[in-house]
Motif scaffolding. Structure first.
Motif, short mmCIF file in Angstrom:
data_model
loop_
_atom_site.label_atom_id
_atom_site.label_comp_id
_atom_site.label_asym_id
_atom_site.label_seq_id
_atom_site.Cartn_x
_atom_site.Cartn_y
_atom_site.Cartn_z
N UNK A 59 38.58 15.29 32.56
CA UNK A 59 38.04 14.62 31.38
C UNK A 59 38.01 15.60 30.22
N UNK A 60 38.52 15.15 29.07
CA UNK A 60 38.52 15.95 27.86
C UNK A 60 37.92 15.15 26.71
N UNK A 61 37.56 15.85 25.66
CA UNK A 61 36.95 15.22 24.48
C UNK A 61 38.00 15.11 23.38
N UNK A 62 38.11 13.92 22.80
CA UNK A 62 39.07 13.70 21.71
C UNK A 62 38.45 14.12 20.39
N UNK A 63 39.30 14.59 19.49
CA UNK A 63 38.84 14.97 18.16
C UNK A 63 38.58 13.75 17.29
N UNK A 64 39.15 12.60 17.64
CA UNK A 64 38.87 11.35 16.93
C UNK A 64 39.86 10.98 15.85
N UNK A 65 40.90 11.77 15.64
CA UNK A 65 41.90 11.46 14.61
C UNK A 65 43.06 10.70 15.25
N UNK A 66 43.58 9.71 14.52
CA UNK A 66 44.69 8.94 15.06
C UNK A 66 45.45 8.21 13.98
N UNK A 67 46.48 7.46 14.41
CA UNK A 67 47.33 6.68 13.52
C UNK A 67 47.42 5.26 14.07
N UNK A 87 45.60 2.18 18.40
CA UNK A 87 45.52 3.46 17.71
C UNK A 87 46.14 4.53 18.60
N UNK A 88 47.11 5.25 18.07
CA UNK A 88 47.69 6.38 18.79
C UNK A 88 46.91 7.63 18.37
N UNK A 89 46.19 8.21 19.31
CA UNK A 89 45.35 9.35 19.02
C UNK A 89 46.19 10.63 18.96
N UNK A 108 50.15 -0.61 9.81
CA UNK A 108 50.71 0.38 10.73
C UNK A 108 51.05 1.64 9.97
N UNK A 109 50.74 2.78 10.57
CA UNK A 109 51.02 4.06 9.94
C UNK A 109 49.84 4.66 9.20
N UNK A 110 48.78 3.87 8.97
CA UNK A 110 47.59 4.41 8.30
C UNK A 110 46.86 5.37 9.23
N UNK A 111 46.31 6.42 8.65
CA UNK A 111 45.54 7.38 9.44
C UNK A 111 44.09 6.94 9.52
N UNK A 123 31.92 -3.34 22.68
CA UNK A 123 32.13 -2.19 23.56
C UNK A 123 33.43 -1.45 23.33
N UNK A 124 34.08 -1.66 22.20
CA UNK A 124 35.34 -0.98 21.91
C UNK A 124 35.11 0.06 20.81
N UNK A 125 35.96 1.07 20.72
CA UNK A 125 35.80 2.08 19.67
C UNK A 125 36.03 1.49 18.28
N UNK A 126 35.33 2.04 17.30
CA UNK A 126 35.45 1.59 15.91
C UNK A 126 35.95 2.77 15.09
N UNK A 127 36.97 2.51 14.26
CA UNK A 127 37.59 3.55 13.43
C UNK A 127 37.41 3.21 11.97
N UNK A 128 37.57 4.21 11.12
CA UNK A 128 37.59 3.99 9.67
C UNK A 128 38.83 4.66 9.09
#
Length: 138
Positions: A59-67, A87-89, A108-111, A123-128
């Protein structure tokens, strides 16, 4: 009569409880993923590696950045339209989540960056969005 086969403190010290559950507040909003120890493939919520079928995952921790790889708008079971995005992390795995903002402004392609690891309702991740879109009339 029931007898413990050792002290409870010794059993708890060697157990793997809490490996996937973050304990401190710093990690409460973190996204955890697995990486195969054999081939190095990153994946999200899997029991076996999809590449080599290995079961030794760390198990690893993600930095949270994706496309955003793909985004679609859903109109069912909600009073208002909402988006569902793939989201591709940055670590190499793909996760399904929701991007905050108007559905017409998500492409598509937005960071994006992780905002909340778990939406309390779905229960799903939320991004901005990291950068505001500069697309005119699209």
């Amino acid at each position: 009569m029931y007898h413990l086969s050792g002290s409870v403190a010794q059993q708890a010290a060697g157990s793997a409880t809490g490996v996937l559950d973050p304990q401190d507040r710093d990690r409460a909003e973190a996204m955890l993923f697995q990486r195969c120890t054999w081939c190095g493939t990153a994946m999200y919520h899997r029991l076996l590696c999809p590449v080599c079928q290995g079961s030794e995952l760390r198990t690893e921790r993600s930095e949270g950045a994706g496309t955003i790889r793909h985004s679609t708008v859903l109109h069912r079971n909600t009073p208002a339209a909402r988006n569902v995005s793939l989201i591709e992390m940055a670590e190499g795995f793909v996760v399904r989540g929701r991007v905050m903002g108007p559905p017409i402004g998500i492409h598509s392609g937005d960071r994006v960056r992780l905002s909340t690891a778990k939406d309390p309702v779905r229960g799903e991740p939320v991004f901005q969005l990291v950068d505001e879109p500069f697309r005119a009339w699209t």
